[in-house]
Enzyme design. Structure first.
Site, PDB file in Angstrom:
ATOM      1  N   LYS A  97       0.851  -1.201   0.000  1.00 13.54           N
ATOM      2  CA  LYS A  97       0.000   0.000   0.000  1.00 13.54           C
ATOM      3  C   LYS A  97       0.881   1.243   0.000  1.00 13.54           C
ATOM      4  O   LYS A  97       1.869   1.306   0.736  1.00 13.54           O
ATOM      5  CB  LYS A  97      -0.905  -0.029   1.241  1.00 13.54           C
ATOM      6  CG  LYS A  97      -1.928   1.099   1.314  1.00 13.54           C
ATOM      7  CD  LYS A  97      -2.829   0.932   2.543  1.00 13.54           C
ATOM      8  CE  LYS A  97      -3.893   2.013   2.624  1.00 13.54           C
ATOM      9  NZ  LYS A  97      -4.765   1.870   3.810  1.00 13.54           N
TER      10      LYS A  97
ATOM     11  N   SER B 245      -9.769   1.890   2.952  1.00 12.13           N
ATOM     12  CA  SER B 245      -8.909   2.626   2.056  1.00 12.13           C
ATOM     13  C   SER B 245      -7.879   1.762   1.330  1.00 12.13           C
ATOM     14  O   SER B 245      -7.315   2.207   0.346  1.00 12.13           O
ATOM     15  CB  SER B 245      -8.176   3.708   2.841  1.00 12.13           C
ATOM     16  OG  SER B 245      -7.284   3.120   3.793  1.00 12.13           O
TER      17      SER B 245
ATOM     18  N   SER C  25      -9.873  -0.438   7.128  1.00  8.46           N
ATOM     19  CA  SER C  25      -9.304  -0.323   5.784  1.00  8.46           C
ATOM     20  C   SER C  25      -8.612  -1.560   5.232  1.00  8.46           C
ATOM     21  O   SER C  25      -8.299  -1.595   4.047  1.00  8.46           O
ATOM     22  CB  SER C  25      -8.317   0.836   5.739  1.00  8.46           C
ATOM     23  OG  SER C  25      -9.030   2.025   5.579  1.00  8.46           O
TER      24      SER C  25
HETATM   25  N1  GLN Z   1     -13.043   4.378   6.316  1.00 13.56           N
HETATM   26  C1  GLN Z   1     -12.447   4.762   7.548  1.00 13.56           C
HETATM   27  C2  GLN Z   1     -11.979   6.187   7.449  1.00 13.56           C
HETATM   28  O1  GLN Z   1     -12.194   6.774   6.464  1.00 13.56           O
HETATM   29  C3  GLN Z   1     -11.312   3.842   7.884  1.00 13.56           C
HETATM   30  C4  GLN Z   1     -10.122   4.104   7.084  1.00 13.56           C
HETATM   31  C5  GLN Z   1      -8.954   3.274   7.497  1.00 13.56           C
HETATM   32  O2  GLN Z   1      -9.086   2.265   8.165  1.00 13.56           O
HETATM   33  N2  GLN Z   1      -7.784   3.763   7.130  1.00 13.56           N
HETATM   34  O3  GLN Z   1     -11.418   6.738   8.340  1.00 13.56           O
END
Ligand code: GLN
Length: 484
Positions: A77, A152, A176
């Protein structure tokens, strides 16, 4: 088709000299060339560098070396630092920035023999649930390219599901890793906070972030977790605690294992097909010998609000460092403050700005007590809910996400709807426990559904044992999207 193999399968074929690491790496690169134009999982990849690493691995294999990930191509990532490679966080603000140093997880993967290649797309600075908030364009779900892959770590899940790599690393602040894994039909594991070093992970919300594996099956998740876990002197929040062999519990039965179903996780907003798949999975766990009971996590209804206060507060502080001086892009201005404003104004996307504004607000004098401090207290209540539940059960089961993959654009203008995609995953980060998502079925539109299992702090062994027992009694993880 070496790119389709799991870590375990590729390791066996490399050892048996049926295949070389170069061939496996080339197969992944060919696969990227064939499908990534449609999927957009990768922000960039350096083929030459990957093949050079493969040759080193082949030489080591020829010399009789054996290491847990020797010759395995693993994609990363784009929020985890790899020395001399681009580090964009899918943001414009980092410009042409290349990382001068390497994240601890990358050093560990290299020590285990892995081939580190490719920078995977994500929501900008890991803020989002759909990978639509990326300066590199949305990644597409390989099961239906009109749909989002989740986020994400969308690129990580897409690359694994579409066999563009053997396995990947993602990061999970509120879901995410688990949510995109569920939406793309792969396995995603969020380790307990402190299990894996965050050194070299660009911080979003430091008290919630963890790096973890996205893989084709549970065994691979255990193998990767073995490699990346452990205390690191550069991350004081990583815990000095022995790393067991996470593959050891795989294959043990789950007779008598106590699994709790939180009633608050099965209410309003849950898609009927996702509910049906989850219920079938829980029934399957019971058939394998687990004792399933209903439990309660009474503060669940406050989790989304609590998370979006704490995460944005931490993000507003963490992202202050992107000011046009030290990293990447700069937009000039008449004085430093003007340069600062212009750089941040042009460099950050809309969602990141929204979070910085919200986070700054909840920390500001006069509002701190009402929002941030109160959210911290509720976080403790949420954690206590879990710790109490874990006195009665060994694991907690739930859907990973309330719906299967939604259409690109469907929730883009409605942040609240988007935030609700994490309703079942964010509590684990607030409570600092571990969780995994494993494939547990498909909707009538042939979209994958994930089962989430949550475990006690440092309970990854039980988590993997149960996930593996379930996975091996089903065939969901073997289905592949048709990208012909
Ligand atoms: N969707 C959540 C956010 O926008 C989690 C994102 C994540 O785990 N990085 O914060």
């Amino acid at each position: 088709m070496p790119h389709k193999l799991t870590i375990q399968e590729l390791t066996a074929q490399l050892a048996a000299k049926q295949l070389t690491a170069r061939e496996a790496t080339q197969a992944c690169l060919d696969r990227i060339a064939a499908v990534d134009g449609r999927l957009n999982a990768f922000n960039s990849h350096d083929a030459e560098n990957a093949l050079a690493q493969a040759d080193t691995a082949d030489a080591a294999i020829a010399a009789g070396e054996s290491k847990p990930l020797l010759g395995i191509p693993i994609a990363i990532k784009d929020v985890i630092a790899v020395k001399d490679q681009p580090l964009t966080c899918s943001s414009k603000i980092l410009g042409e920035f290349n990382s001068p140093y390497e994240a601890t997880v990358i050093t560990k993967l290299r020590n285990a023999g892995a081939i580190i290649f490719g920078r995977l797309n994500m929501d900008e600075f890991a803020m989002g649930s759909s990978t639509e908030n990326s300066a590199f364009g949305v990644s597409r779900n390989p099961w239906d390219t009109g749909r989002i892959p989740g986020g994400s770590s969308g690129g990580s899940a897409v690359a694994v599901a579409a066999d563009e790599c053997i396995a990947a690393l993602g990061s999970d602040t509120g879901g995410s890793i688990r949510q995109p894994a569920a939406l793309c039909g792969c396995v995603g594991l969020k380790p307990t906070y402190g299990r894996v070093s965050r050194y070299g992970l660009v911080a979003y919300a430091s008290s919630l972030d963890q790096i973890g594996p996205v893989t084709k099956d549970t065994r691979d998740a255990a193998t990767l977790l073995n490699a990346i876990s452990g205390h690191c002197k550069y991350d004081s929040t990583s815990i000095p605690r022995n790393v067991p062999d996470y593959t050891a519990p795989l294959g043990r039965d789950i007779k008598g294992l106590r699994i709790g179903l939180p009633k608050e996780f099965l209410g309003e907003g849950l898609d009927p097909e996702v509910r049906a798949a989850t219920e079938a999975a829980v029934k399957q766990l019971a058939e394998l010998g687990a004792k399933v009971t209903e439990i309660s996590l009474p503060h669940t209804e406050y989790a989304v609000a609590t998370y979006y206060i704490i995460a944005t507060a931490e993000a507003s502080a963490n992202l202050a460092r992107f000011e046009g001086v030290r990293y990447g892009a700069r937009v000039e201005g008449d004085d430093p403050e003007a340069m600062n404003r212009a750089t941040r104004g042009a460099g950050f996307g809309e969602e990141v700005k929204r979070r910085i504004i919200l986070g700054t607000y909840v920390l500001s004098s006069g509002y701190y007590d009402a929002y941030y401090l109160r959210a911290q207290k509720v976080r403790t209540l949420i954690r206590n809910d879990f710790l109490e539940a874990f006195e009665k059960v060994d694991l907690i089961a739930s859907p990973t996400a309330p719906t299967a993959a939604f259409k690109i654009g469907e929730k883009a203008d409605d942040p609240l709807q988007m935030y609700l995609s994490d309703i079942y995953t964010i509590s684990a980060n607030l409570a600092s426990i571990c969780g995994i998502s494993v494939p547990c079925g498909f909707t009538s539109e042939n979209l994958p559904v994930g089962l989430q299992l949550l475990g006690k702090p440092f309970g990854e062994e039980t988590l993997l044992q149960a996930a593996h027992a379930y996975e091996q009694s089903t065939e969901w993880h073997q289905r592949k999207p048709d990208l012909s």
